[in-house]
Design a protein around this motif. Sequence first.
Motif, PDB file in Angstrom:
ATOM      1  N   THR A 215      22.366   4.253  47.841  1.00 37.89           N
ATOM      2  CA  THR A 215      23.077   4.544  49.082  1.00 37.89           C
ATOM      3  C   THR A 215      24.507   4.949  48.784  1.00 37.89           C
ATOM      4  OG1 THR A 215      23.920   2.303  49.396  1.00 37.89           O
ATOM      5  CG2 THR A 215      21.741   2.752  50.245  1.00 37.89           C
ATOM      6  N   GLU A 218      28.906   9.466  48.472  1.00 35.47           N
ATOM      7  CA  GLU A 218      29.517  10.085  47.289  1.00 35.47           C
ATOM      8  C   GLU A 218      28.485  10.530  46.266  1.00 35.47           C
ATOM      9  OE1 GLU A 218      29.004   6.917  47.787  1.00 35.47           O
ATOM     10  OE2 GLU A 218      29.523   5.575  46.132  1.00 35.47           O
ATOM     11  N   ALA A 281      24.098  -0.735  46.038  1.00 32.94           N
ATOM     12  CA  ALA A 281      25.360  -0.517  46.761  1.00 32.94           C
ATOM     13  C   ALA A 281      25.271  -0.992  48.212  1.00 32.94           C
ATOM     14  CB  ALA A 281      25.795   0.937  46.706  1.00 32.94           C
ATOM     15  N   ASP A 289      29.864   0.007  54.299  1.00 30.92           N
ATOM     16  CA  ASP A 289      28.729  -0.754  53.774  1.00 30.92           C
ATOM     17  C   ASP A 289      27.762  -1.118  54.885  1.00 30.92           C
ATOM     18  OD1 ASP A 289      30.503  -2.500  51.106  1.00 30.92           O
ATOM     19  OD2 ASP A 289      29.755  -0.465  51.308  1.00 30.92           O
TER      20      ASP A 289
HETATM   21 MG    MG Z   1      28.916   2.768  48.858  1.00 28.56          MG
END
Ligand code: MG
Length: 456
Positions: A215, A218, A281, A289
């Motif tokens: 996830t 980026e 992540a 998040d």
């Molecule tokens: Mg992240």
Amino acid sequence: VENTPNTYSSTSTSNRSILPTDMISVQEARNLILEKFTRLEPILIPIVEAIDQVTAKDVIAKFDIPPHANTGMDGYAVKAEDTKEASFSQPKKLSVIGYLPAGKIFNSTVMSGQAVRIMTGAPIPMGTDAIVPFEETDEYREETNQNNKIKTEVLIDVKASVGANIRPAGEDIKKGTVVFKKGTILGPAQIAVLASLGLNSISVHRRPIVAVLSTGDELLNPGEPYINGKIYDSNSFGLAAQIKNFGGTPKILNIAKDTVESLTHLIRDGVENADFLITSAGVSRGDFDLVKTVLAKEGQIGFWTVQMKPGKPLAFGIFTKKSGVQVPHLGLPGNPVSAMLTFELFGRPAIFKMLGKINAWPRSLVNAITKDKIINTDGRRFYARVVIDETNETPTVSLTGKQSSGILTSMSKATAFAICPSDTTAIEVGQPCEVILIDRENNYYGESVSTLASEY
Ligand code: MG
Ligand code: AMP
């Protein structure tokens, strides 16, 4: 329960184990996780595919191995009685009444004064009770026999004892015996034994399908052109390789964007098509998040702070498929080394349990002397990336480089983790430490770790 994929025992379905907890030890976390796994149902597969899997039933021999008494040498099948006065100076002459290669049966009974020329593996002819190897006959003395010409007479140079060079029927395995108990891990030699029993398939606990979901906005897929500000997704691939290495079947899902919709969609897809879901992540405190939010909505979930470094935040929960089957989920930290270490410590035991290798997951632990100072400032159990040198009687370890949780190359050089306990601030040079061998056989980095190979 045992044969149903991914269900967990009805006695352990309480929420207790996955409720948020303050700070738990690695061992506590592992125990809570393992409680939710059970070995998967048996499946009949070709024997070679079953390498490193676990038998689901006892394997019972349906016949003797070897199936018939046979010769262990090329030579002559004789009556031992006929040779009792034979010697090199006064050899005993026998008439050769036949030639028997492996795979054929000799159809008549051998009488006194007779012999059958016989090749390794051929069944012992009726009437004979000893094999005299060529080396103890005139076979090699004659020029004429260099081209395997069949003799009509043979000179026996030695007294043969009853049973000499005969491999009895059932010498290896007796009909009706349990060759492998259920729960046996199959290695190459076990697979050879299965084949010798005439089996071409075997019932083993199937390999888990493990869905892997990365996830983060980026992330780019390796192979895609680089875009400024982004990084390539390494977690999916490191984790998939670990899954494969531990005996599971990895299934890499598309990268989830940092949106509830993207994550929900991919998690649902992952859960429907796998036995175990791994995400990386999004389990720490960060504005984007979302894993926590989505998980809390979609499944039964717990967030833990595990007393370890790298890899403190961990999520663990249970999703339910449309069919009602439950799928455990392990939410790993995003930093690449944290993801791999937590998967080593928690994912490996879970996969082993699904495979039926209940107690086989622990790696070898050794004591070593550190050649570098190992510093631990966080009051957590620190797993230092090291390379181990086992050339000397007391192994030594050296750090493989920077130890922060984003440094993947120091992970790629590591053949072991040196453990620094939570209450220890440093292990000084020359001091002992406990070491987990993660890579004893394969030194992926290519430097010689051991000189022991020269001894065999
Ligand atoms: Mg992240
Ligand atoms: P997060 O848990 O989302 O805060 O991520 C922690 C760190 O891990 C950030 O530097 C991320 O860019 C990095 N990270 C997260 N996922 C991956 C991934 N799949 N591959 C490589 N690095 C990642």
